[in-house]
Design a protein around this motif. Sequence first.
Motif, PDB file in Angstrom:
ATOM      1  N   GLN A  69       0.611  -1.163  -0.141  1.00  0.00           N
ATOM      2  CA  GLN A  69       0.117   0.098  -0.141  1.00  0.00           C
ATOM      3  C   GLN A  69       0.868   1.300   0.027  1.00  0.00           C
ATOM      4  OE1 GLN A  69      -3.281  -0.152  -0.290  1.00  0.00           O
ATOM      5  NE2 GLN A  69      -2.835  -2.404  -0.549  1.00  0.00           N
ATOM      6  N   ALA A  70       2.271   1.146   0.371  1.00  0.00           N
ATOM      7  CA  ALA A  70       3.148   2.142   0.427  1.00  0.00           C
ATOM      8  C   ALA A  70       4.393   1.760   0.330  1.00  0.00           C
ATOM      9  CB  ALA A  70       2.722   3.098   1.778  1.00  0.00           C
ATOM     10  N   PHE A  71       5.349   2.673  -0.108  1.00  0.00           N
ATOM     11  CA  PHE A  71       6.895   2.551  -0.009  1.00  0.00           C
ATOM     12  C   PHE A  71       7.349   3.797   1.077  1.00  0.00           C
ATOM     13  CE2 PHE A  71      10.250   1.086  -3.215  1.00  0.00           C
ATOM     14  CZ  PHE A  71      11.015   0.850  -2.247  1.00  0.00           C
ATOM     15  N   THR A  72       7.784   3.130   1.922  1.00  0.00           N
ATOM     16  CA  THR A  72       8.271   4.126   3.047  1.00  0.00           C
ATOM     17  C   THR A  72       9.746   4.080   3.128  1.00  0.00           C
ATOM     18  OG1 THR A  72       8.376   2.483   4.870  1.00  0.00           O
ATOM     19  CG2 THR A  72       6.205   3.717   4.378  1.00  0.00           C
ATOM     20  N   PHE A  73      10.422   5.056   3.285  1.00  0.00           N
ATOM     21  CA  PHE A  73      11.804   5.450   3.530  1.00  0.00           C
ATOM     22  C   PHE A  73      12.119   5.736   5.229  1.00  0.00           C
ATOM     23  CE2 PHE A  73      10.874   6.193  -0.590  1.00  0.00           C
ATOM     24  CZ  PHE A  73      11.833   5.450  -1.352  1.00  0.00           C
ATOM     25  N   CYS A  74      13.098   5.026   5.676  1.00  0.00           N
ATOM     26  CA  CYS A  74      13.336   5.036   7.112  1.00  0.00           C
ATOM     27  C   CYS A  74      14.917   5.436   7.553  1.00  0.00           C
ATOM     28  CB  CYS A  74      12.982   3.900   7.957  1.00  0.00           C
ATOM     29  SG  CYS A  74      11.221   3.377   7.989  1.00  0.00           S
ATOM     30  N   ARG A  75      15.144   6.294   8.409  1.00  0.00           N
ATOM     31  CA  ARG A  75      16.477   6.753   8.539  1.00  0.00           C
ATOM     32  C   ARG A  75      17.096   5.474   9.427  1.00  0.00           C
ATOM     33  NH1 ARG A  75      18.222  11.827   8.841  1.00  0.00           N
ATOM     34  NH2 ARG A  75      16.150  12.441   9.013  1.00  0.00           N
ATOM     35  N   GLY A  79      15.184   4.662  12.649  1.00  0.00           N
ATOM     36  CA  GLY A  79      13.808   4.055  12.242  1.00  0.00           C
ATOM     37  C   GLY A  79      12.928   5.201  11.741  1.00  0.00           C
ATOM     38  N   GLU A  80      13.361   6.256  11.962  1.00  0.00           N
ATOM     39  CA  GLU A  80      12.323   7.587  11.848  1.00  0.00           C
ATOM     40  C   GLU A  80      11.830   7.396  10.338  1.00  0.00           C
ATOM     41  OE1 GLU A  80      12.425  12.428  11.525  1.00  0.00           O
ATOM     42  OE2 GLU A  80      14.165  11.313  12.094  1.00  0.00           O
ATOM     43  N   LYS A  81      10.676   7.692   9.940  1.00  0.00           N
ATOM     44  CA  LYS A  81      10.108   7.592   8.743  1.00  0.00           C
ATOM     45  C   LYS A  81      10.385   8.754   8.085  1.00  0.00           C
ATOM     46  CE  LYS A  81       6.295   5.632   7.796  1.00  0.00           C
ATOM     47  NZ  LYS A  81       5.056   5.103   8.045  1.00  0.00           N
ATOM     48  N   VAL A  82      10.933   9.313   6.931  1.00  0.00           N
ATOM     49  CA  VAL A  82      11.703  10.145   6.557  1.00  0.00           C
ATOM     50  C   VAL A  82      10.899  10.424   4.861  1.00  0.00           C
ATOM     51  CG1 VAL A  82      13.869  10.283   7.550  1.00  0.00           C
ATOM     52  CG2 VAL A  82      13.685   9.147   5.454  1.00  0.00           C
ATOM     53  N   GLY A  83      10.202   9.625   4.382  1.00  0.00           N
ATOM     54  CA  GLY A  83       9.513   9.681   3.482  1.00  0.00           C
ATOM     55  C   GLY A  83       8.500   8.778   2.992  1.00  0.00           C
ATOM     56  N   MET A  84       7.428   8.721   2.083  1.00  0.00           N
ATOM     57  CA  MET A  84       6.587   7.881   1.781  1.00  0.00           C
ATOM     58  C   MET A  84       5.935   8.185   0.507  1.00  0.00           C
ATOM     59  SD  MET A  84       2.898   7.063   3.528  1.00  0.00           S
ATOM     60  CE  MET A  84       3.646   5.907   5.013  1.00  0.00           C
ATOM     61  N   THR A 178       9.426  -1.060   2.978  1.00  0.00           N
ATOM     62  CA  THR A 178      10.111  -0.446   3.655  1.00  0.00           C
ATOM     63  C   THR A 178      11.695  -0.262   3.369  1.00  0.00           C
ATOM     64  OG1 THR A 178       8.715  -0.739   5.501  1.00  0.00           O
ATOM     65  CG2 THR A 178      10.856   0.475   6.085  1.00  0.00           C
ATOM     66  N   CYS A 179      12.213   0.762   3.351  1.00  0.00           N
ATOM     67  CA  CYS A 179      13.671   1.073   2.516  1.00  0.00           C
ATOM     68  C   CYS A 179      14.247   1.729   3.740  1.00  0.00           C
ATOM     69  CB  CYS A 179      13.721   1.647   1.306  1.00  0.00           C
ATOM     70  SG  CYS A 179      15.593   2.019   1.021  1.00  0.00           S
ATOM     71  N   TRP A 180      15.200   1.077   4.647  1.00  0.00           N
ATOM     72  CA  TRP A 180      16.138   1.905   5.527  1.00  0.00           C
ATOM     73  C   TRP A 180      17.307   2.358   4.678  1.00  0.00           C
ATOM     74  CZ3 TRP A 180      13.318  -2.427   6.773  1.00  0.00           C
ATOM     75  CH2 TRP A 180      12.558  -2.459   7.751  1.00  0.00           C
ATOM     76  N   ILE A 181      17.317   3.758   4.921  1.00  0.00           N
ATOM     77  CA  ILE A 181      18.533   4.206   4.251  1.00  0.00           C
ATOM     78  C   ILE A 181      19.639   4.775   5.253  1.00  0.00           C
ATOM     79  CG2 ILE A 181      17.262   4.704   1.954  1.00  0.00           C
ATOM     80  CD1 ILE A 181      16.828   7.471   3.126  1.00  0.00           C
TER      81      ILE A 181
END
Length: 243
Positions: A69-75, A79-84, A178-181
């Motif tokens: 349902q979404a593509f999320t990007f985490c620090r 783990g802070e969500k920085v984009g979606m 989920t993508c942890w960057i």
Amino acid sequence: MLLVGCGIGGLAAAFCLGQAGHDITVLENMSQVGEIGAGIQVCPNLSRLLIRWGLRERLKEIAERDRPQAFTFCRYSSGEKVGMSRLGDKLERLHGAPCRLMDPDTLAVRLESGESITADLIIGCDGIHSVVRNYVLREGNIPLAVPLGDVAYRAIVPTKEMLDDPELRSLVKNQEITCWIGPGKHLIGYCISGGEEYNMVVVKADDGSAYSWTEEGDPDELWAGYVGWEPRFEFKRSSAMTC
């Protein structure tokens, strides 16, 4: 017609050529076909073809429960969500589909057994170590690709373990990619197998000495590069992860 390689590209080419009326023989080096990385992202440019081939209902049956349902990007550190980017039905509305290669007169492929199989056309779909490509270009030492200096580790974690952990439960329940960057590395995770397994791809810098889809990695060497990452990633380390 001969087609070398029964990976995704080879089988897709064989199917389309067969539908067009050609007599196709597919050759494969591996004695047994199995999974190499269990997660495949079927984006609209691919799902559109599958639907055209009459596989809409089969695609839905296999992948509907895991549709993101979404593509999320985490620090990486917190783990802070920085984009979606919202997915769901949006991609289908935008793109019309859901997010789910001879010169001799006689062409032939010689097998390890010594047998030769002739055909009017030979198509090479035999991957990064292609034998067909070397013959077509008349070179014996063709660079396989432009090295990026990265290595990818793949692993699967049963979601039952994750659902039992309050910090990880949302990764399964929210149906997100989920993508942890982080600095020079990242991790992508998403559910597969109807939500029963969580597929992970961990990408980090490497010396480029290995060029294989199946070579085993060293888990200790992997984890040494991820010290300081957020607690949810540390849980995956303690699970039955192999590289």
